[in-house]
Design an enzyme around this catalytic site. Structure first.
Site, PDB file in Angstrom:
ATOM      1  N   GLU A 186      -9.382  -3.898   5.934  1.00 59.17           N
ATOM      2  CA  GLU A 186      -9.918  -2.956   4.398  1.00 59.17           C
ATOM      3  C   GLU A 186      -8.017  -3.681   3.392  1.00 59.17           C
ATOM      4  OE1 GLU A 186     -10.519   0.854   2.966  1.00 59.17           O
ATOM      5  OE2 GLU A 186     -11.262  -0.763   4.122  1.00 59.17           O
ATOM      6  N   HIS A 225      -4.281  -9.506  15.288  1.00 62.89           N
ATOM      7  CA  HIS A 225      -2.824  -9.641  15.274  1.00 62.89           C
ATOM      8  C   HIS A 225      -1.644  -9.042  16.884  1.00 62.89           C
ATOM      9  CE1 HIS A 225      -3.598  -8.489  10.773  1.00 62.89           C
ATOM     10  NE2 HIS A 225      -4.487  -7.475  11.544  1.00 62.89           N
ATOM     11  N   TYR A 258       2.051  -4.024  13.664  1.00 59.18           N
ATOM     12  CA  TYR A 258       1.414  -3.421  13.255  1.00 59.18           C
ATOM     13  C   TYR A 258       0.230  -2.916  14.372  1.00 59.18           C
ATOM     14  CZ  TYR A 258      -2.516  -2.212   9.537  1.00 59.18           C
ATOM     15  OH  TYR A 258      -3.694  -2.052   8.575  1.00 59.18           O
ATOM     16  N   ARG A 314      -3.201  -1.435  14.538  1.00 56.94           N
ATOM     17  CA  ARG A 314      -3.993  -1.187  14.112  1.00 56.94           C
ATOM     18  C   ARG A 314      -4.080  -2.897  14.762  1.00 56.94           C
ATOM     19  NH1 ARG A 314      -2.994   1.016   9.053  1.00 56.94           N
ATOM     20  NH2 ARG A 314      -4.342   3.270   9.084  1.00 56.94           N
ATOM     21  N   ASP A 327      -2.094  -3.918   3.801  1.00 51.99           N
ATOM     22  CA  ASP A 327      -1.787  -4.578   5.091  1.00 51.99           C
ATOM     23  C   ASP A 327      -2.955  -5.733   5.732  1.00 51.99           C
ATOM     24  OD1 ASP A 327      -0.484  -2.143   5.950  1.00 51.99           O
ATOM     25  OD2 ASP A 327      -2.276  -0.706   6.219  1.00 51.99           O
ATOM     26  N   GLU A 369       1.055  -1.605   0.179  1.00 49.64           N
ATOM     27  CA  GLU A 369      -0.067   0.175   0.276  1.00 49.64           C
ATOM     28  C   GLU A 369       0.767   0.888  -0.192  1.00 49.64           C
ATOM     29  OE1 GLU A 369      -3.210   0.330   2.286  1.00 49.64           O
ATOM     30  OE2 GLU A 369      -3.145  -1.716   3.033  1.00 49.64           O
ATOM     31  N   ASP A 391      -5.222  -6.430   7.485  1.00 53.48           N
ATOM     32  CA  ASP A 391      -6.449  -6.410   8.308  1.00 53.48           C
ATOM     33  C   ASP A 391      -7.762  -6.187   7.062  1.00 53.48           C
ATOM     34  OD1 ASP A 391      -6.202  -3.860   6.663  1.00 53.48           O
ATOM     35  OD2 ASP A 391      -6.188  -3.158   8.746  1.00 53.48           O
TER      36      ASP A 391
END
Length: 785
Positions: A165, A423, A378, A380, A161, A88, A163
């Site tokens: 999204e 995570h 990470y 989030r 990433d 990304e 997740d």
């Protein structure tokens, strides 16, 4: 093959290949017996030298051949085409490229390339809520470049990433690449930390795209579209253009507005406290009144305090009791996203958005010497889980640096029931990179955030701390005063705490008293206070509430706050979130007509259902259908019955347009209220609303913002001729003593209070506060309304 051999005269003699071998050399030595001994010796010496040269050359050839065979073998394993990795972020791609080297090509898609259009709802409710995806405007060139790079590659690895999204971004990229070629395999890799070992392991273990994660993200987008793209047009039609409503943001706005009602309805009550300095020898120690005549003192006014002081002036004072208590303090677990946002807001003064921006930089990687590496995992996550590798690394580091604070076994923390646990916790990727070691490679904000992440993680695997508190009760007449001191008897995990250690956690001296000691009253300190109502939410407290109520997920907390601020539904004042008039109006309307949908419990239930979609427990179209049918019916009914509020926020004023002479009206825009000419559209004159008269020149004081930092201040419209400014907001009230305007101030001791702008006036000033206004602009910088 011929071998050249030098004789004793320097001439070169050529020998056949068999002469090189040891056997040939031996025959030559036998034949040389007929010659003179000197010549034989010379020839023998030359033969030995030739043998060594040939053997050395053969060895070199053998080594070269081995290298060639090894190269052939390795070239057979390495594909002729490079592997393409798509990430990304360009910064993250740069870091990974340096780790993997030239055998890989690492590119960045910079977020979504394919998404729902912004101009329309793009959800076909009649076809199972199928979303209509398009190439994002301005991103088609980049998409074509990535498709072209994929065609030239032997393998494509999608590393967006880890997740929901990111999984959706990978899903769209895979489909876009497959539309151009079906000959290149496309796989998914997940990188939780950008370190050489983790990146290389991820590349060697590609997986398929998780369709359940994609469906959960798709369901969220469809749900948000159906809510936002139906409620927002209703607000445009009934209130004003440009407004928005959302499934999650509107619930957050409701929480903030409900707290504001509590703040506004609160009536402060006066109360007093009484501290006394007790003298022992040349030293004095301050104690607080905790009991009067055997009960908790109720000091409601100055008279009650004065009466107690009068009784205590000549009273005998003696230390009645000394108590010691010990307390064990456990380290806290490493950060989750919400805990990191709350702590950085409280300790560093960061907004939620700033915290995530800086954390993203640390995760994507920074240059440390000649290498580039991600410094944290990470960012989030809702889990406090720690990988086994990280546990072993931190325990090894503690054994070397703090062996006395290393527990016998690793400290385990329980993951919350609501946590997805996708995570592990936020932690440093290399515990050896201490804040002191890494400080030269980071800017100030990066270093401060990295420091609290590092301290929290390392402390989480250390021994407990223990404190001892010594309290002394002093009997004085019919009153009882108390003084206490606390010290660490075992610092434990606090040994690594620097930035995270609070002032009250650093200890205080013990009172130097013994039971029966006689002390004398030295000085009284009566102090007036007012009870304070519930505080307005800050970034830290609203994130905590959203998490507790199950509203949103770690990746959404910062965007929720940002949207409310950007829409001018909420303003940030003294780090507190205060709803605007517009925000209150929108909230009242939504709560009245859509109470079921603008509700914390309903929103949390929707989040749980999205989790069920991710777990394959339910199908996402069924979940959307269950919501949509009753919501659409309610939406149609409200659209028919809701009265229009358009223009209700406009207020006529006494100001006259200096361009056309028509009256001006107070209107609400994107950034607050302003004055606009009623001659619009023929006259487009607008200006800021005057808040007060300038005490220097009589001009108007208006709100302004510094271009560089964006901080609001209040200055005269006659600048640069008049340089008066104030950093405190004027209120619509003049000082009864000097006639200049009053401003609103805030501090932790007094909360919100008024003060006169005139530094020479004592109206509503306390002795220890600074003057409300100062008369110089900083550096003569241009300002922007």
């Amino acid at each position: 093959m011929a071998v050249k051999e030098a004789n004793d005269t320097g001439a070169v003699k050529t020998k056949s290949k068999p002469a090189v071998k040891a056997k040939a050399a031996s025959k030559t030595a036998v034949k040389a017996k007929a010659a003179t001994k000197a010549k034989a010796a010379t020839k023998a010496k030359a033969a030995t030298k030739a043998k060594g040269a040939v053997e050395g050359k053969a060895a070199a050839k053998t080594k070269a051949a081995a290298k060639t065979e090894k190269a052939k073998g390795s070239s057979a394993k390495v594909p002729e085409k490079k592997t393409l990795i798509i990430m990304e972020s360009p910064h993250k791609a740069e870091t990974v490229q340096k780790i993997l080297g030239s055998a890989y090509t690492v590119k960045a898609c910079i977020g979504h390339l394919i998404d729902l259009p912004k101009s329309r709802i793009a959800i076909d409710v009649d076809r199972n809520f199928e979303p209509e995806y398009i190439t994002v405007r301005g991103r088609s060139k980049l998409l074509k470049e990535l498709q072209g790079d994929a065609k030239k590659s032997g393998l494509v690895l999608l590393a967006s990433d880890p997740d929901r999204e990111g999984e959706a971004i990978a899903w769209h990229l895979r489909n876009a690449i497959a539309a151009k070629t079906d000959k290149v395999p496309v796989r998914r890799i997940s990188i939780n930390e950008i370190t050489p070992q983790v990146v290389k392991d991820a590349v060697l273990n590609p997986q398929d795209i998780n369709e359940d994660l994609v469906n959960a993200q798709k369901a969220r987008r469809v749900l948000d579209r159906l809510v936002g793209y139906n409620l927002s047009p209703l607000l445009w039609k009934k209130v004003k253009n440009g407004l928005s409503a959302g499934r999650v943001q509107s619930v957050a706005l409701r929480i903030i507005c409900e707290r504001e009602k509590e703040v506004e309805s609160f009536t402060p009550e006066e109360f007093w406290t009484l501290d006394v300095d007790f003298r022992v020898g040349k030293s004095a120690y301050t104690a607080q009144l905790v009991s009067w005549r055997g009960a908790k003192p109720e000091l409601k006014n100055e008279e009650s305090v004065t009466a107690i002081i009068a009784e205590l002036k000549d009273a005998d004072c003696v230390v009645a009791d000394i108590r010691e208590t010990e307390r064990t303090l456990r380290p806290r677990p490493p950060f989750t996203t919400s805990q990191m946002q709350q702590t950085s807001a409280n300790r560093l003064g960061f907004t939620a958005r700033k915290t995530m921006q800086v954390a993203q930089q640390l995760y994507e990687g920074v240059n440390v010497g000649a290498s580039r590496v991600g410094l944290i995992t990470y960012m989030r996550t809702d889990s406090v889980r720690i990988s086994q590798t990280a546990l072993e690394e931190v325990r090894e580091w503690l054994g070397q640096n703090y062996p006395g604070e290393l527990p016998e076994n690793p400290v385990e923390y329980t993951v919350g029931k609501k946590a997805q646990d996708a995570h592990e916790a936020i932690r440093p990727t290399f515990v050896q990179y201490t804040p002191d070691f890494i400080k030269d490679y980071l800017n100030r904000d990066q270093l401060r955030l990295y420091t609290i992440i590092w301290e929290r993680f390392v402390a989480s695997q250390m021994t407990n701390a223990k404190t001892r508190t010594v309290s002394a009760d002093i009997a004085a007449g019919e009153g009882l005063f108390r003084i206490a001191g606390t010290k660490f008897i075992e610092r434990g995990f606090y040994k690594v705490m620097k930035l995270l250690a609070a002032k009250d956690e650093k200890g205080s001296p013990y009172p130097p008293f013994k039971t029966g000691d006689k002390v004398a009253v030295d000085k009284f300190y009566p102090e007036q206070h007012f009870t304070q109502g519930p505080p307005r939410y800050t970034d830290a407290s609203i994130v905590r509430v959203l998490e507790e109520k199950g509203i949103g997920r770690p990746s959404t907390y910062a965007p929720i706050i940002s949207v409310l601020l950007d829409r001018y539904y909420v303003t940030r004042s003294n780090k507190q979130l205060e709803p605007t008039i517009l925000g209150k109006l929108i909230n009242d309307m939504l709560v009245e007509y859509f109470p079921h949908y603008i509700d914390a419990a309903f929103t949390a239930d929707m989040e749980n259902k999205l989790d069920e979609v991710e777990d394959s427990a339910i199908k996402w179209p069924d979940m959307i259908r269950e919501f949509w049918t009753p919501f659409k019916d309610r939406l149609d009914d409200v659209g028919k019955t809701l009265e229009s509020f358009k223009g209700s926020l406009d207020e006529p004023t006494d100001y006259v347009c200096e361009k056309c002479g028509k009256p001006m009206v107070k209107k609400l825009g994107r950034f607050g209220f302003f004055l606009a000419c009623t001659g619009f559209p023929e006259c487009r004159n607008t200006k800021s609303i005057p808040l007060a008269k300038c005490p220097k020149c009589g001009g108007d004081i208006v709100a302004r913002k510094n271009r560089g930092r964006g901080k609001e201040f209040y200055g005269c419209t006659n600048y640069p001729a008049c340089d008066f400014i104030s950093h405190y907001k004027p209120i619509n009230q003049d000082c009864p003593k000097c006639g200049q305007f009053l401003v609103e101030k805030y501090d932790k001791k007094n909360g919100y209070h008024k003060a006169c702008i005139n530094p020479g006036c004592d109206y509503l000033h306390s002795d220890d506060e600074e003057p409300a206004g100062s008369g110089q602009r900083e550096g003569g910088k241009d300002d922007e309304e």
